[in-house]
Design a protein around this motif. Structure first.
Motif, PDB file in Angstrom:
ATOM      1  N   ALA A 154      51.416  50.363  44.694  1.00 30.49           N
ATOM      2  CA  ALA A 154      50.443  50.301  45.836  1.00 30.49           C
ATOM      3  C   ALA A 154      51.625  50.938  46.891  1.00 30.49           C
ATOM      4  N   VAL A 173      50.028  41.601  47.502  1.00 30.17           N
ATOM      5  CA  VAL A 173      49.543  41.995  46.261  1.00 30.17           C
ATOM      6  C   VAL A 173      50.045  41.211  45.212  1.00 30.17           C
ATOM      7  N   PRO A 196      50.971  46.153  40.015  1.00 27.33           N
ATOM      8  CA  PRO A 196      50.236  46.590  41.011  1.00 27.33           C
ATOM      9  C   PRO A 196      50.906  46.693  42.238  1.00 27.33           C
TER      10      PRO A 196
END
Length: 457
Positions: free
Chosen positions: A425, A412, A421
């Motif tokens: 996650a 990511v 992010p």
């Protein structure tokens, strides 16, 4: 019974030997694995790739070349942990099968610990673009840590009856946090006062890495002296031949018949998910704080010190909650808190220390308790004669050896160029683990494994 004293039914000498191995390896887990090495290795890799160390305002965008693949310097440490854990998935079950058949468990545990301590101490030589050496030593250290923990966790069953395992496991984790706190406090002083001590910050970090390896190796002599070996009991009879050949046969038989213990299998799968989340949060916290939020190394070490301090009481507190509500429900409550933590982590503002410290307190409250109670709960579900082997499967998702979480985090980050992010996650791992754990019938699992039922589960 005192806050950290041995339960009445547990031999005091072995209780202290068991607890102080957590104290020993926590020097490496905390100073090296949690705080210093990932951001330090990232900086060494960035220097090699870009000729400078990246900052939040001007990050390093040039990839390293590894076997023809482009690897972001910011993702290197997480990919190394991923590879180490994939190798562990093949190696640790064999270690566990050998341990179940060995009359010298403590020597096996300490041997892996001392090998890992040598690798950890050698990190002092990672400088001047030697990111490949750092990656290799991190791989060896994590593999040896996981191997020693396979044997260590199985010893819990040897020294503690069912009703005392939550207490013994929680207090051992608490000892670990205390030891990690003390060593990290010393290293905080060295890194903070590096100018006054006449050294660069990089040298101070490398000396701190050396201290973690020495701490791990020297304090491992305590369990080596205090724990006692026991002859194997209830070992499953498989093919004849050497111990290694028999161990492969036992592993094959266990994997073949694991479906006959559905609750044990379901607990393992749930643990794999939520512990991947926990371990990834631990592994990436210092990198997230430095590279995403812009904090200096001294702030990161002080925050981890706060986490260690709070986690000491959190582990003890979770043990007491388990005595009242059972370990199963207590773990599930902890996972709800973990989901809140990673979601809140996404919103943390840059270079504002109070919200960052508040996050550290929240992590400390649930960190040790969820892991300690998971270990003791799983010990109730293991068939006799396969303790270390089952704990080797358990260790595939144990501290410092997560693979899916670090892989997702690294991917990511590489795709988005941001750690925000990537951190949020990780909430999916806690959610999946919570759903699966809610479906585990502990009483049924203990009965199927042929073990005595504790008063509370």
């Amino acid at each position: 019974m005192g806050l950290l004293s041995a339960p009445a039914a547990v031999d005091k000498r072995e209780y202290w030997g068991f607890s102080l191995y957590d104290w020993a390896n926590s020097g490496y887990v905390t100073t090296t694995g949690t705080v210093l090495f990932a951001p330090y290795l990232t900086s060494v890799a960035e220097q090699a790739a870009c000729g400078r160390v990246g900052t939040t305002e001007d990050p390093c965008r040039t990839n390293l070349e590894i076997l023809g693949l482009g690897v972001s310097p910011g993702s290197l440490a997480f990919y190394v942990v991923t590879v180490a854990t994939l190798v562990s998935a093949l190696f640790l079950p064999i270690v566990g099968a050998i341990a179940d058949r060995s009359p010298r468990k403590k020597l096996l545990m300490c041997g892996f610990a001392w090998a890992g301590a040598i690798a950890a101490s050698s990190m002092v030589f990672v400088t001047d673009g030697r990111w490949a050496l750092g990656a290799l030593l991190l791989f060896i250290g994590n593999l040896c840590l996981g191997s020693s923990m396979v044997v260590y966790d199985s010893i819990l069953i040897d020294i503690a009856p069912p009703d005392d395992r939550d207490d013994v496991s929680s207090r051992a984790w608490a000892f670990g946090y205390l030891g990690g706190f003390i060593l990290l406090s010393i290293n905080l002083g060295v890194v903070t006062a590096h100018d006054a001590l006449g050294m660069s910050q990089g040298t101070a970090v490398r000396l701190s890495l050396l201290s973690a390896g020495l701490w791990w190796g020297l304090f491992t002599f305590v369990p080596f002296v205090k724990l006692r070996n026991r002859p194997p009991t209830g070992v499953v009879q498989v093919r004849s031949g050497s111990m290694v050949r028999q161990s492969f046969g036992q592993l094959g038989a266990t994997l073949k018949h694991l479906r006959t213990y559905p609750m044990t299998l379901l607990f393992l799968v749930a643990y794999l998910f939520f512990n991947d989340g926990i371990q990834t949060v631990i592994a990436v916290s210092s990198t997230y704080g430095e590279k995403q939020l812009g904090f200096e190394t001294q702030v990161l070490i002080m925050t981890i010190l706060l986490v260690q301090f709070v986690a000491f009481f959190g582990a003890i507190g979770f043990g007491r909650f388990a005595r009242r509500y059972g370990s199963h429900r207590t773990i599930m409550g902890g996972l709800v808190v973990w989901m809140v933590i990673v979601i809140a982590g996404f919103t943390l503002p840059e270079k504002q220390i109070v919200p960052f410290l508040a996050m550290g307190v929240a992590i400390g409250l649930v960190l040790g308790g969820t892991q300690a109670l998971s270990r003791s709960a799983f010990s109730q579900l293991i068939p006799k004669g396969r303790e270390a082997e089952y704990f080797s499967l358990y260790q595939a998702g144990e501290r410092g050896t997560s693979w899916l979480g670090t892989l997702v985090f690294g991917l990511v980050h590489q795709i988005t160029g941001s750690y925000r992010p990537a951190i949020v996650a990780l909430g999916l791992f806690f959610l999946i683990g919570l759903v699966l754990l809610s479906r585990v019938d502990m009483r049924r699992g203990i009965r199927e494994a042929g073990n005595a039922q504790p008063t509370l589960v």
